[in-house]
Design an enzyme around this catalytic site. Structure first.
Site, PDB file in Angstrom:
ATOM      1  N   ASP A   1      43.172  48.153  25.850  1.00  0.00           N
ATOM      2  CA  ASP A   1      43.460  47.807  27.252  1.00  0.00           C
ATOM      3  C   ASP A   1      44.773  48.418  27.723  1.00  0.00           C
ATOM      4  O   ASP A   1      45.063  48.397  28.922  1.00  0.00           O
ATOM      5  CB  ASP A   1      43.520  46.281  27.424  1.00  0.00           C
TER       6      ASP A   1
ATOM      7  N   ARG B   1      40.887  41.103  39.036  1.00  0.00           N
ATOM      8  CA  ARG B   1      40.234  40.422  37.904  1.00  0.00           C
ATOM      9  C   ARG B   1      41.257  40.035  36.846  1.00  0.00           C
ATOM     10  O   ARG B   1      41.082  39.052  36.131  1.00  0.00           O
ATOM     11  CB  ARG B   1      39.182  41.340  37.270  1.00  0.00           C
TER      12      ARG B   1
ATOM     13  N   CYS C   1      29.289  48.257  31.426  1.00  0.00           N
ATOM     14  CA  CYS C   1      30.264  48.263  32.525  1.00  0.00           C
ATOM     15  C   CYS C   1      30.941  49.630  32.517  1.00  0.00           C
ATOM     16  O   CYS C   1      30.579  50.529  31.768  1.00  0.00           O
ATOM     17  CB  CYS C   1      31.274  47.139  32.340  1.00  0.00           C
TER      18      CYS C   1
ATOM     19  N   ARG D   1      28.648  48.235  26.051  1.00  0.00           N
ATOM     20  CA  ARG D   1      28.977  46.823  25.780  1.00  0.00           C
ATOM     21  C   ARG D   1      27.785  46.069  25.191  1.00  0.00           C
ATOM     22  O   ARG D   1      27.339  45.047  25.697  1.00  0.00           O
ATOM     23  CB  ARG D   1      29.460  46.115  27.051  1.00  0.00           C
TER      24      ARG D   1
ATOM     25  N   LYS E   1      44.899  36.418  30.297  1.00  0.00           N
ATOM     26  CA  LYS E   1      43.524  36.294  30.807  1.00  0.00           C
ATOM     27  C   LYS E   1      42.549  36.054  29.652  1.00  0.00           C
ATOM     28  O   LYS E   1      41.715  35.150  29.702  1.00  0.00           O
ATOM     29  CB  LYS E   1      43.130  37.566  31.536  1.00  0.00           C
ATOM     30  N   ASN E   2      42.693  36.872  28.572  1.00  0.00           N
ATOM     31  CA  ASN E   2      41.679  36.838  27.509  1.00  0.00           C
ATOM     32  C   ASN E   2      41.885  35.722  26.504  1.00  0.00           C
ATOM     33  O   ASN E   2      41.144  35.615  25.524  1.00  0.00           O
ATOM     34  CB  ASN E   2      41.609  38.201  26.815  1.00  0.00           C
TER      35      ASN E   2
END
Ligand code: EPZ
Length: 417
Positions: free
Chosen positions: A304, A397, A116, A121, A22-23
């Site tokens: 993560d 997501r 978030c 952030r 994803k990143n």
């Protein structure tokens, strides 16, 4: 708001394929703003964070089509209209549009990305990078406006390691004139993959993956085809699933070398596993012993993967400690796990203790953020009885068709809307 309904407590079996990162994919789609030509991107997961950045660009004229895990991108007709603030506001990752937009259009106006579930952030490092590159930045209560007739090629010092700030600086510097040196850059594999993508398009980048990246700007970039690296966070999440359900799973299509710190912790607590060129096979997860873990920037233990690792530690004998050094609000999942029978103590915003092993019992729980939500699914599959997890869309997501992929392993998981 969709929910996952899980009946846990049973061993799973088989092989689960890891999808594209994803990143990495999100940043390559943003980088396509720099390439007025056809771009083909393979191994792109069909997840909502990726779709969000696609929607932002297509709403301003980019042509992006999906065929399975392959995207065809052409930003030739992308206008210089500011990205839709309602879409940008929904995803902090949109911040990686600043660099490409400044390099192509010389301007961009975006809403202030809010905090978030995992922290405040702030974006001060990004602002500092673009000021160092000569951009003018004006700030209102709700927006940041960036302007730069041309960006200065020079040495840019990141005052703190930041993944997306490194990527923003990289994408701002590849087209134009002169040489840029990004110091104190983040070293994540997704940054290396982004540099490889841009170099295939004709960029001249050396040093990605180190603390000093050197870019020699070129006049323009040309179309390319690229395959996104496997998602190391998906891979680690599925490894944790195998351990907490005591299942001999094979995690395939992954890059074990991107999980060195994570697998070192597995070895420390006694997980028996085999790893090959592109797979990890969990052999045995009995008699685990407690350990202390600390998240860090790459190549340290990925923040993560802190929640999946925390869940694994609930099944280890003894007192474990967690030191979440990267974000300040990323331990909340432990309160959800306590509802399921876990014995834990949150010491402060960064540290917690876990006392194991404990049996998990099904409960109605929340998914707080993308990675905590995935961890709740793992906990539900490890727990005796029924678990209901709300906010299932948060997990979408970052994990494509998660329930279908887990059902193939024998998991009893359904989604209700
Ligand atoms: C990227 O976020 C990832 N997101 C995150 O993954 C990941 O957790 C994080 O890197 C760390 O590895 C994407 O790539 C889209 P940072 P990023 O800037 O770049 C502070 C997921 O679940 N900071 O490296 O936003 C920040 O608050 C997501 O896939 C500032 O203080 O993270 C944090 O404490 C979650 N000022 C630390 O630095 C800034 O301007 C590292 O953040 C920027 C960051």
């Amino acid at each position: 708001m969709s929910k996952f309904i899980i009946t846990g407590g049973k061993q799973l079996s088989g092989e689960i394929e890891v999808y594209g990162a994803k990143n990495a994919a999100m940043k390559m789609i943003a980088a396509a703003v720099l390439i007025k030509d056809k771009v083909v991107l393979n191994n792109v997961p069909d997840i909502s964070d990726v779709q969000m950045i696609i929607n932002i660009l297509t709403s301003n004229g980019a042509e992006i089509s999906r065929d399975g895990h392959t995207l065809k991108i052409d930003t030739t007709n992308l206008t210089d209209k500011n990205p839709d603030p309602h879409l940008v506001k929904k995803m902090r990752g949109s911040i990686v549009l600043i660099g490409p937009y400044l390099a192509r259009f010389g301007k961009i106006k975006i809403p202030q990305p809010g905090g978030c579930a995992i922290g405040a952030r702030p974006i001060d490092i990004h602002l500092d990078v673009f000021r160092q590159m000569g951009a003018q930045i004006s700030e209102t209560d709700y927006f940041y406006e960036f302007k730069a007739s041309s960006l200065d090629s020079k040495t840019i010092n990141l005052k703190k390691v930041s993944v997306t700030a490194t990527e923003n600086a990289l994408m701002a510097a590849v087209v134009g004139n002169g040489k840029t040196n990004i110091k104190n850059s983040a070293c994540e594999p997704e940054i290396v993959d982004l540099a490889n993508f841009l170099n295939k398009a004709g960029a001249k980048i050396v040093g990605a993956g180190t603390k000093s990246i050197l870019i020699e700007a070129v006049g323009s970039l040309s179309g390319l085809e690229h395959t996104v690296i496997p998602d190391r966070i998906e891979a680690g999440t599925f490894c944790a699933l195998a351990v907490v359900t005591k299942s001999p799973l094979k995690i395939s299509h992954c890059e074990p070398n991107h999980l060195t710190a994570f697998l070192e912790n597995f070895s420390k607590i006694g997980v028996k596993f085999e790893k090959g060129k592109d797979f990890i096979k969990i052999i045995n997860s009995d008699n685990l012993t407690a350990t202390d873990i600390e998240t860090d920037v790459y190549p340290g233990l990925a923040t993560d993967l802190q929640a999946p690792m925390g869940l694994v530690l609930t099944q280890a004998e003894g007192e474990s400690t967690i030191d979440e050094t990267v974000f300040e609000k990323r331990l909340g999942y432990l309160s959800e796990l306590e509802e399921m029978g876990v014995k834990a103590k949150i010491i402060d915003n960064h540290r917690a203790k876990i006392y194991g092993p404990t049996k998990l019992h099904g409960r109605h729980i929340e998914s707080l953020d993308l990675r905590a939500g995935a961890t709740m699914i793992l906990a539900g599959l490890a727990a005796e009885g029924k678990t209901v997890i709300s906010n299932a869309q948060l997990v979408d997501r970052g994990y494509e068709k998660i329930e279908e992929r887990l059902q193939k392993l024998g998991a009893q998981i359904e989604r209700t809307n």
